[in-house]
Design a protein around this motif. Sequence first.
Motif, PDB file in Angstrom:
ATOM      1  N   GLY A  74       0.520  -1.034   0.418  1.00 57.96           N
ATOM      2  CA  GLY A  74       0.099   0.288  -0.109  1.00 57.96           C
ATOM      3  C   GLY A  74       0.934   1.353  -0.001  1.00 57.96           C
ATOM      4  N   ASN A  75       2.242   0.719  -0.194  1.00 60.35           N
ATOM      5  CA  ASN A  75       3.352   2.080  -0.491  1.00 60.35           C
ATOM      6  C   ASN A  75       3.203   3.142   1.010  1.00 60.35           C
ATOM      7  N   PRO A  76       3.417   2.537   1.815  1.00 62.11           N
ATOM      8  CA  PRO A  76       3.410   3.037   3.528  1.00 62.11           C
ATOM      9  C   PRO A  76       4.625   4.348   3.640  1.00 62.11           C
ATOM     10  N   HIS A  77       5.481   4.397   2.699  1.00 61.61           N
ATOM     11  CA  HIS A  77       6.317   5.556   2.913  1.00 61.61           C
ATOM     12  C   HIS A  77       5.880   6.531   1.718  1.00 61.61           C
ATOM     13  N   GLY A  78       5.116   6.944   1.423  1.00 62.83           N
ATOM     14  CA  GLY A  78       4.496   7.824   0.423  1.00 62.83           C
ATOM     15  C   GLY A  78       3.156   8.657   1.664  1.00 62.83           C
ATOM     16  N   VAL A  79       2.308   7.160   1.579  1.00 64.02           N
ATOM     17  CA  VAL A  79       0.730   7.451   3.142  1.00 64.02           C
ATOM     18  C   VAL A  79       1.163   8.320   4.068  1.00 64.02           C
ATOM     19  N   SER A 126      14.091   1.613   7.661  1.00 63.38           N
ATOM     20  CA  SER A 126      13.180   2.190   6.370  1.00 63.38           C
ATOM     21  C   SER A 126      13.018   3.163   6.009  1.00 63.38           C
ATOM     22  N   CYS A 127      12.583   3.837   7.373  1.00 64.23           N
ATOM     23  CA  CYS A 127      12.531   5.246   7.501  1.00 64.23           C
ATOM     24  C   CYS A 127      13.270   5.792   7.073  1.00 64.23           C
ATOM     25  N   ALA A 128      14.663   5.568   7.835  1.00 63.39           N
ATOM     26  CA  ALA A 128      15.566   6.382   7.931  1.00 63.39           C
ATOM     27  C   ALA A 128      16.074   6.325   6.127  1.00 63.39           C
ATOM     28  N   ASN A 129      16.649   4.921   5.525  1.00 64.48           N
ATOM     29  CA  ASN A 129      16.881   5.309   4.340  1.00 64.48           C
ATOM     30  C   ASN A 129      16.115   5.790   3.416  1.00 64.48           C
ATOM     31  N   TYR A 130      14.661   5.598   3.580  1.00 67.33           N
ATOM     32  CA  TYR A 130      13.757   6.636   3.001  1.00 67.33           C
ATOM     33  C   TYR A 130      14.102   7.717   2.300  1.00 67.33           C
ATOM     34  N   ILE A 138      16.388  15.058  -3.527  1.00 67.29           N
ATOM     35  CA  ILE A 138      15.705  16.649  -3.490  1.00 67.29           C
ATOM     36  C   ILE A 138      16.898  17.589  -3.564  1.00 67.29           C
ATOM     37  N   PHE A 139      17.320  17.600  -2.621  1.00 68.76           N
ATOM     38  CA  PHE A 139      18.295  19.135  -1.515  1.00 68.76           C
ATOM     39  C   PHE A 139      19.336  18.438  -2.533  1.00 68.76           C
ATOM     40  N   GLN A 140      20.094  17.715  -2.566  1.00 63.55           N
ATOM     41  CA  GLN A 140      21.732  16.766  -2.688  1.00 63.55           C
ATOM     42  C   GLN A 140      21.419  17.053  -4.783  1.00 63.55           C
ATOM     43  N   GLN A 141      20.242  16.516  -5.261  1.00 69.75           N
ATOM     44  CA  GLN A 141      20.020  16.052  -6.402  1.00 69.75           C
ATOM     45  C   GLN A 141      21.653  15.454  -7.170  1.00 69.75           C
ATOM     46  N   SER A 142      21.828  14.389  -6.571  1.00 68.26           N
ATOM     47  CA  SER A 142      22.692  13.681  -6.692  1.00 68.26           C
ATOM     48  C   SER A 142      22.089  12.263  -7.244  1.00 68.26           C
ATOM     49  N   ARG A 143      21.269  11.501  -6.713  1.00 70.63           N
ATOM     50  CA  ARG A 143      20.818  10.542  -6.414  1.00 70.63           C
ATOM     51  C   ARG A 143      19.456  10.220  -6.633  1.00 70.63           C
ATOM     52  N   PRO A 144      18.984   9.508  -7.635  1.00 67.76           N
ATOM     53  CA  PRO A 144      17.067   9.631  -7.790  1.00 67.76           C
ATOM     54  C   PRO A 144      16.876   8.616  -6.927  1.00 67.76           C
ATOM     55  N   LEU A 145      15.532   9.241  -6.121  1.00 70.28           N
ATOM     56  CA  LEU A 145      15.051   8.725  -4.869  1.00 70.28           C
ATOM     57  C   LEU A 145      13.867   7.154  -5.733  1.00 70.28           C
ATOM     58  N   SER A 146      13.651   6.910  -7.001  1.00 62.31           N
ATOM     59  CA  SER A 146      13.308   5.760  -7.332  1.00 62.31           C
ATOM     60  C   SER A 146      14.574   5.095  -7.245  1.00 62.31           C
ATOM     61  N   LEU A 147      15.881   4.932  -7.050  1.00 63.81           N
ATOM     62  CA  LEU A 147      16.817   3.886  -7.244  1.00 63.81           C
ATOM     63  C   LEU A 147      16.706   2.609  -6.013  1.00 63.81           C
ATOM     64  N   GLU A 148      15.924   3.809  -4.653  1.00 66.47           N
ATOM     65  CA  GLU A 148      16.262   2.970  -4.102  1.00 66.47           C
ATOM     66  C   GLU A 148      14.745   2.689  -3.145  1.00 66.47           C
ATOM     67  N   VAL A 149      14.147   2.041  -4.208  1.00 69.35           N
ATOM     68  CA  VAL A 149      12.356   2.439  -3.385  1.00 69.35           C
ATOM     69  C   VAL A 149      12.673   0.059  -3.383  1.00 69.35           C
ATOM     70  N   ASP A 150      13.164  -0.858  -4.004  1.00 70.80           N
ATOM     71  CA  ASP A 150      13.208  -1.859  -3.832  1.00 70.80           C
ATOM     72  C   ASP A 150      14.139  -2.001  -2.411  1.00 70.80           C
ATOM     73  N   LYS A 151      15.927  -1.480  -2.082  1.00 69.80           N
ATOM     74  CA  LYS A 151      16.145  -0.672  -1.001  1.00 69.80           C
ATOM     75  C   LYS A 151      15.002  -0.281   0.212  1.00 69.80           C
ATOM     76  N   ASN A 152      14.313   0.100  -0.135  1.00 71.52           N
ATOM     77  CA  ASN A 152      13.565   0.432   1.045  1.00 71.52           C
ATOM     78  C   ASN A 152      12.251  -0.581   1.464  1.00 71.52           C
ATOM     79  N   ILE A 153      12.458  -1.190   0.915  1.00 70.37           N
ATOM     80  CA  ILE A 153      10.788  -2.603   0.739  1.00 70.37           C
ATOM     81  C   ILE A 153      12.230  -3.826   1.101  1.00 70.37           C
ATOM     82  N   GLU A 154      12.934  -3.151   1.024  1.00 71.97           N
ATOM     83  CA  GLU A 154      13.922  -5.154   1.053  1.00 71.97           C
ATOM     84  C   GLU A 154      14.192  -4.643   2.275  1.00 71.97           C
ATOM     85  N   LEU A 155      14.686  -3.405   3.646  1.00 76.78           N
ATOM     86  CA  LEU A 155      14.707  -2.921   4.314  1.00 76.78           C
ATOM     87  C   LEU A 155      13.369  -3.327   5.515  1.00 76.78           C
ATOM     88  N   PHE A 156      12.085  -3.368   5.142  1.00 80.57           N
ATOM     89  CA  PHE A 156      11.332  -3.100   5.520  1.00 80.57           C
ATOM     90  C   PHE A 156      10.206  -4.770   6.334  1.00 80.57           C
TER      91      PHE A 156
END
Length: 254
Positions: A74-79, A126-130, A138-156
């Motif tokens: 249900g995308n807890p990070h987004g909610v 999962s939240c810390a990595n998010y 957003i702030f450093q404009q270095s690594r896209p958030l999309s590259l960490e989606v699976d990592k956030n789920i994996e940590l969950f």
Amino acid sequence: MPSRKKTQGKARKAAKAEIAAEATRKKEVIDAHLQRLQLQDTDSCVHGYEPPVEAAAEFVKHFLHIFGQVPIEGNPHGVATAASREKYPEVWTSDGKMTVIKSLFLAVGTNCIVSGDIDLARQCASCANYFKSFIEDIFQQSRPLSLEVDKNIELFMADEHTLVRYFQKHIPCPCLDGKYKEVKRVKKLGFCSNPQCKIPDRMAERSAMLYCQRCRQANYCSRECQEDHWRAGHKETCEEMRNERKAYKSSQKS
């Protein structure tokens, strides 16, 4: 004999009551860990968290409360992000405040591991990595958030080896060194990128997993899952992920 409708109604009420009870328990545990970090006790390590806890504690409690009530599909990070943006809009526009929040998630999660509350530690990781990913995007404009989606789920849903190692790498103290020695023989698990994967929780032994050699972001438990995902949509998103990864690598070199 009670009717089928009444039986189902009782089951739903019981399930809601169980969820509410678990949410209350987690809130009490979080409060206890935050209170511990507030104590001016030199014998109690704060795992790298320095600013006053009061500045971030209410946000972390609110975010985890929402986060913990949403299943991973249900995308807890987004909610939780949407809910906290309404209540704490100032946090989401400040690099400094976001960094404080991230460090508090790491501190609370470390305390959870030490006290044996592994499920809550997974949520904190999962939240810390998010938040780390959000800052980088957003702030450093270095690594896209999309590259960490699976990592956030994996940590969950992480195994203890992966979980403890994540916190150990991100805190400046040796508080988890002993715990890591205990769990380092536990087999590491990885998250299969195929949404239609049939294995439990889409988690497989990481050493046996396959990965997409083009984007190097999607991981799979089997060749079958890799082929299914390619046909189901990864074929279209692979090039975009590949370009994002290339851009990130280039930014690291410059």
